[in-house]
Design a protein around this motif. Structure first.
Motif, PDB file in Angstrom:
ATOM      1  N   HIS A 167       0.094  -9.845   4.261  1.00 15.86           N
ATOM      2  CA  HIS A 167      -1.868  -9.907   4.848  1.00 15.86           C
ATOM      3  C   HIS A 167      -2.025 -10.450   5.354  1.00 15.86           C
ATOM      4  O   HIS A 167      -2.228 -11.640   4.882  1.00 15.86           O
ATOM      5  CB  HIS A 167      -2.541  -9.791   3.203  1.00 15.86           C
ATOM      6  CG  HIS A 167      -3.812  -9.909   2.905  1.00 15.86           C
ATOM      7  ND1 HIS A 167      -4.583 -11.357   2.530  1.00 15.86           N
ATOM      8  CD2 HIS A 167      -4.667  -9.085   3.907  1.00 15.86           C
ATOM      9  CE1 HIS A 167      -6.047 -10.886   3.309  1.00 15.86           C
ATOM     10  NE2 HIS A 167      -6.298  -9.532   3.797  1.00 15.86           N
ATOM     11  N   ASN A 168      -2.451 -10.270   6.788  1.00 14.83           N
ATOM     12  CA  ASN A 168      -3.102 -10.915   7.682  1.00 14.83           C
ATOM     13  C   ASN A 168      -4.309 -10.794   8.127  1.00 14.83           C
ATOM     14  O   ASN A 168      -4.484  -9.389   7.532  1.00 14.83           O
ATOM     15  CB  ASN A 168      -2.099 -11.009   8.633  1.00 14.83           C
ATOM     16  CG  ASN A 168      -1.174  -9.939   9.354  1.00 14.83           C
ATOM     17  OD1 ASN A 168      -1.842  -9.082   9.418  1.00 14.83           O
ATOM     18  ND2 ASN A 168      -0.232 -10.583   9.803  1.00 14.83           N
ATOM     19  N   ALA A 169      -4.380 -11.397   9.618  1.00 13.39           N
ATOM     20  CA  ALA A 169      -6.138 -11.104  10.152  1.00 13.39           C
ATOM     21  C   ALA A 169      -5.557  -9.192  11.083  1.00 13.39           C
ATOM     22  O   ALA A 169      -6.652  -8.412  11.799  1.00 13.39           O
ATOM     23  CB  ALA A 169      -5.653 -12.358  11.814  1.00 13.39           C
ATOM     24  N   SER A 170      -4.546  -8.964  11.187  1.00  7.59           N
ATOM     25  CA  SER A 170      -4.392  -7.711  11.396  1.00  7.59           C
ATOM     26  C   SER A 170      -4.369  -6.356  10.638  1.00  7.59           C
ATOM     27  O   SER A 170      -4.145  -5.307  10.994  1.00  7.59           O
ATOM     28  CB  SER A 170      -2.583  -7.431  12.095  1.00  7.59           C
ATOM     29  OG  SER A 170      -2.195  -8.124  13.250  1.00  7.59           O
ATOM     30  N   GLY A 171      -4.513  -6.917   8.919  1.00  6.41           N
ATOM     31  CA  GLY A 171      -4.972  -5.798   7.944  1.00  6.41           C
ATOM     32  C   GLY A 171      -3.979  -6.631   6.643  1.00  6.41           C
ATOM     33  O   GLY A 171      -3.405  -7.081   6.923  1.00  6.41           O
ATOM     34  N   MET A 172      -3.680  -5.058   5.840  1.00  8.52           N
ATOM     35  CA  MET A 172      -2.819  -5.137   5.117  1.00  8.52           C
ATOM     36  C   MET A 172      -1.860  -4.089   5.313  1.00  8.52           C
ATOM     37  O   MET A 172      -2.358  -2.753   5.491  1.00  8.52           O
ATOM     38  CB  MET A 172      -3.335  -4.918   3.753  1.00  8.52           C
ATOM     39  CG  MET A 172      -2.937  -5.031   2.675  1.00  8.52           C
ATOM     40  SD  MET A 172      -1.853  -6.860   2.079  1.00  8.52           S
ATOM     41  CE  MET A 172      -1.597  -6.307   0.300  1.00  8.52           C
ATOM     42  N   PHE A 173      -0.698  -4.587   4.674  1.00  3.18           N
ATOM     43  CA  PHE A 173       0.775  -3.869   5.050  1.00  3.18           C
ATOM     44  C   PHE A 173       1.215  -3.331   3.820  1.00  3.18           C
ATOM     45  O   PHE A 173       1.484  -4.734   3.380  1.00  3.18           O
ATOM     46  CB  PHE A 173       1.333  -4.141   5.358  1.00  3.18           C
ATOM     47  CG  PHE A 173       0.552  -4.374   7.882  1.00  3.18           C
ATOM     48  CD1 PHE A 173       0.590  -3.200   8.088  1.00  3.18           C
ATOM     49  CD2 PHE A 173      -0.178  -5.497   7.554  1.00  3.18           C
ATOM     50  CE1 PHE A 173      -0.233  -3.482   9.474  1.00  3.18           C
ATOM     51  CE2 PHE A 173      -0.989  -6.114   8.863  1.00  3.18           C
ATOM     52  CZ  PHE A 173      -0.906  -4.929   9.472  1.00  3.18           C
ATOM     53  N   CYS A 174       1.374  -2.231   3.005  1.00  6.43           N
ATOM     54  CA  CYS A 174       2.147  -3.097   1.368  1.00  6.43           C
ATOM     55  C   CYS A 174       2.637  -1.581   0.941  1.00  6.43           C
ATOM     56  O   CYS A 174       2.716  -0.457   1.900  1.00  6.43           O
ATOM     57  CB  CYS A 174       0.873  -2.799   0.734  1.00  6.43           C
ATOM     58  SG  CYS A 174      -0.262  -2.023   0.592  1.00  6.43           S
ATOM     59  N   ASN A 175       4.136  -1.643   0.259  1.00  2.00           N
ATOM     60  CA  ASN A 175       4.885  -0.081  -0.268  1.00  2.00           C
ATOM     61  C   ASN A 175       5.044  -0.749  -1.690  1.00  2.00           C
ATOM     62  O   ASN A 175       5.294  -2.237  -2.128  1.00  2.00           O
ATOM     63  CB  ASN A 175       6.000  -0.553   0.107  1.00  2.00           C
ATOM     64  CG  ASN A 175       6.371  -1.722   0.840  1.00  2.00           C
ATOM     65  OD1 ASN A 175       6.329  -2.457   0.916  1.00  2.00           O
ATOM     66  ND2 ASN A 175       7.662  -1.486  -0.361  1.00  2.00           N
ATOM     67  N   THR A 176       5.450   0.235  -2.226  1.00  2.00           N
ATOM     68  CA  THR A 176       6.205  -0.209  -3.322  1.00  2.00           C
ATOM     69  C   THR A 176       7.504  -0.172  -3.469  1.00  2.00           C
ATOM     70  O   THR A 176       7.532   0.704  -2.455  1.00  2.00           O
ATOM     71  CB  THR A 176       5.657   0.936  -4.305  1.00  2.00           C
ATOM     72  OG1 THR A 176       5.946   2.478  -4.156  1.00  2.00           O
ATOM     73  CG2 THR A 176       4.530   0.568  -5.149  1.00  2.00           C
ATOM     74  N   THR A 177       8.316  -0.932  -4.017  1.00  2.00           N
ATOM     75  CA  THR A 177      10.282  -0.553  -3.338  1.00  2.00           C
ATOM     76  C   THR A 177      10.662  -0.409  -4.601  1.00  2.00           C
ATOM     77  O   THR A 177      10.791  -0.559  -5.110  1.00  2.00           O
ATOM     78  CB  THR A 177      10.555  -1.917  -2.475  1.00  2.00           C
ATOM     79  OG1 THR A 177      11.543  -1.975  -2.003  1.00  2.00           O
ATOM     80  CG2 THR A 177      10.389  -2.753  -3.060  1.00  2.00           C
ATOM     81  N   MET A 178      11.611   0.602  -3.862  1.00  2.11           N
ATOM     82  CA  MET A 178      13.054   0.925  -4.688  1.00  2.11           C
ATOM     83  C   MET A 178      14.293   0.428  -3.915  1.00  2.11           C
ATOM     84  O   MET A 178      15.608   1.078  -3.976  1.00  2.11           O
ATOM     85  CB  MET A 178      13.451   2.197  -5.639  1.00  2.11           C
ATOM     86  CG  MET A 178      11.718   2.966  -6.268  1.00  2.11           C
ATOM     87  SD  MET A 178      10.219   3.463  -5.014  1.00  2.11           S
ATOM     88  CE  MET A 178       8.948   4.100  -6.339  1.00  2.11           C
ATOM     89  N   VAL A 179      13.931  -0.214  -3.268  1.00  2.00           N
ATOM     90  CA  VAL A 179      15.254  -0.286  -2.603  1.00  2.00           C
ATOM     91  C   VAL A 179      16.405  -1.766  -3.085  1.00  2.00           C
ATOM     92  O   VAL A 179      17.406  -1.342  -2.761  1.00  2.00           O
ATOM     93  CB  VAL A 179      15.079  -1.093  -1.142  1.00  2.00           C
ATOM     94  CG1 VAL A 179      16.154  -1.879  -0.593  1.00  2.00           C
ATOM     95  CG2 VAL A 179      14.271  -0.602  -0.437  1.00  2.00           C
ATOM     96  N   ASP A 180      15.964  -1.897  -3.747  1.00  7.07           N
ATOM     97  CA  ASP A 180      16.707  -2.696  -4.621  1.00  7.07           C
ATOM     98  C   ASP A 180      17.424  -1.706  -6.072  1.00  7.07           C
ATOM     99  O   ASP A 180      18.403  -2.117  -7.063  1.00  7.07           O
ATOM    100  CB  ASP A 180      16.571  -4.213  -5.396  1.00  7.07           C
ATOM    101  CG  ASP A 180      16.609  -4.879  -3.731  1.00  7.07           C
ATOM    102  OD1 ASP A 180      17.670  -5.189  -2.854  1.00  7.07           O
ATOM    103  OD2 ASP A 180      15.844  -5.373  -3.505  1.00  7.07           O
TER     104      ASP A 180
END
Length: 399
Positions: A171-184
Motif C-alpha cells: 500500500h503506497n502512493a500508487s495504490g493498493m496491490f495485494c494477493n492471497t498466496t499459496m507459493v509456500d
C-alpha cells in the motif's frame, strides 16, 4: 492492462533464511514499483491516506477470540508492524518477551467485523487460529532489527504446529496491490475484496474447496507427503528442500523439452515481442528482440522459478523465464510450442505436472491462485490492484 509477466518486474524473491525461518522484505514488497510501469499516475494522489480495512471471520470453526491477526512488513526502509491503533512501529529486540518471542497480535472485535486502518507499508497479513504465532525479532547482517517470520514448511519452526496463513500487500502512493498466496503453503481459506475504481475479489474457495485440495494432493504418490494432517499442504519446492519430495521429479519432462526443441522452434511472446528459441549446445537459446538463453533447469529451478529459470528485472530475460517457468509447472511446454498458453483447460493435464498448483487452482471459485512464483503468467494469480483504493476486506472463509 497487459499480463503482469509482460511488464518489467520480478514477482517474488526468496526470503533469506535465519534460524529456519524467513527474515526479510515480504515478497509482495517488490511488486508495486513495477506493477504500474508504463501507466499514467494521474489517480495516484487519490490513494493518499490510511486505507480502511475490515476483517471478517466467516471461518465457521473459530470464534473471533480464537483468531489472531498480525500485520508486519516494511516502511521507509525499516521492518515494522501495525499496532491495534493503526500506527506503524519499528520492530525492536526489546519487543521479545520472556519466552523469546514478540506478541504483535491484533485482537479481533469480540463479535462481528473488525475495523482497522492501514497506513503506507508493504508486508503480510498473517492470521493464526487457536494459538498465537511466535514472531521473533533478531539482528540482521547489518546490525538492524529484523523480524523472523513463520515458516510453516519447516518442522523445527516454532510455528509448525500452529494453524496459520497469510496474504501479501503493498500500500503506497500508487495504490493498493495485494494477493492471497499459496507459493509456500496452503492452509487457511481466505479472500480479499478491494474496492476503489473497481470492486474486486480474489482468493475465495468454492464450497468444499479446501478439503478437495487436500484430497487431490494426497492422491498423488510423490505429493502426498506434502500434506501435514489437516493443518496445511506444503508447496513442493519446500518439500524438496525438506527431503519429502523427489528432487528429480520434473527431470523426464525437462529432458523431453530439451530433446523436442533441439529439432524445432519454441516461441515465447512478451511485451518486448516474440522470442524464437531452440536448444543449441545444451542451452535453450532465443533470438528476437534480444538474445537470451537458459541452461537446462533442475526440478528445484522449475518449482521455485529460480536458478537456471531465474527472472532478472531486465525486461527481456526475466519475462521469458517467467513464461517458461509457468509452462513447466503447468506442463504445457510440450503440448504448445507457442507460449504462454492462455487456456486453463490445458493446464496440469499430464501425469507429470505440479499437482499442488493444480489442486489449489481447482479449489478456487474463479480458478485463480498463487501456486508457484510466476502463476501470474497469463493472469491466473489471485492478485488484485487498484490505483485509487477506498477499502480492503479480508475474509476468513469456511473450512
Amino acid at each position: 492492462m497487459a499480463p503482469r509477466h509482460q511488464r518489467n518486474l520480478t514477482r517474488r524473491k526468496m526470503l533469506f533464511a535465519l534460524g529456519g525461518a524467513a527474515v526479510a522484505v515480504p515478497a509482495i514488497a517488490s511488486v508495486a514499483p513495477y506493477a504500474l510501469a508504463g501507466q499514467s499516475g494521474g489517480s495516484a494522489a487519490a490513494a493518499n491516506g490510511a486505507l480502511p480495512v475490515t476483517v471478517v471471520n466467516n471461518s465457521g470453526s473459530f470464534d473471533n477470540g480464537s483468531v489472531h491477526l498480525y500485520v508486519v512488513g516494511n516502511a521507509d526502509g525499516k521492518q515494522v508492524r501495525l499496532t491495534p491503533d493503526g500506527t506503524v512501529a519499528p520492530v525492536a529486540l526489546s519487543d521479545n518477551g520472556a519466552d523469546g518471542f514478540t506478541d504483535y497480535a491484533i485482537p479481533l472485535a469480540s463479535s462481528g467485523e473488525t475495523k482497522l486502518s492501514l497506513p503506507y507499508m508493504s508486508g503480510r497479513v498473517y492470521v493464526s487460529l487457536g494459538q498465537k504465532l511466535k514472531f521473533k525479532v533478531v539482528t540482521d547482517g547489518n546490525g538492524n532489527a529484523a523480524l523472523q517470520y513463520p515458516a510453516g514448511w519447516v518442522t523445527s519452526d516454532p510455528n509448525y504446529g500452529i494453524l496459520h496463513d497469510c496474504a501479501e500487500f503493498t500500500h503506497n502512493a500508487s495504490g493498493m496491490f495485494c494477493n492471497t498466496t499459496m507459493v509456500d503453503m496452503f492452509s487457511v481459506p481466505m479472500s480479499l475484496r478491494l474496492t476503489g475504481e473497481k470492486d474486486q475479489t480474489t482468493g475465495a474457495l468454492r464450497d468444499g474447496g479446501r478439503a478437495a485440495a487436500f484430497a487431490a494432493v494426497k492422491k498423488v504418490e510423490e505429493f502426498a507427503p506434502l500434506v501435514v494432517d489437516d493443518t496445511r499442504i506444503i508447496a513442493p519446492g519446500h518439500g524438496l528442500d525438506a527431503g519429502i519430495f523427489p528432487k528429480d521429479y520434473f527431470a523426464p519432462y525437462i529432458d523431453e523439452v530439451w530433446s523436442t526443441y533441439t529439432g524445432k522452434d519454441v516461441k515465447v511472446t512478451t511485451n518486448a515481442g516474440t522470442f524464437t528459441g531452440r536448444v543449441r549446445g545444451e542451452r535453450l537459446t532465443f533470438d528476437g528482440p534480444a538474445s537470451v538463453s537458459f541452461a537446462k533447469p533442475s526440478t528445484r529451478d522449475v518449482l521455485f522459478c529460480d536458478g537456471n529459470l531465474a527472472a532478472p528485472n531486465d525486461g527481456t530475460t526475466g519475462p521469458v523465464a517467467a513464461v517458461l517457468g509457468a509452462a513447466f509447472n503447468r506442463s504445457t511446454l510440450l503440448s504448445n510450442p507457442s507460449q504462454p498458453t492462455t487456456d486453463p483447460a490445458a493446464f496440469y493435464q499430464t501425469a507429470l505436472t505440479n499437482h499442488y498448483a493444480g489442486a489449489i487452482h481447482a479449489a478456487t471459485a474463479d480458478g485463480k491462485a498463487y501456486g508457484f512464483a510466476f502463476d501470474d503468467v497469463a493472469d491466473f494469480a489471485s492478485y488484485i490492484q487498484d490505483t485509487n483504493p477506498s477499502a480492503l476486506t479480508l475474509t476468513l472463509t469456511a473450512f
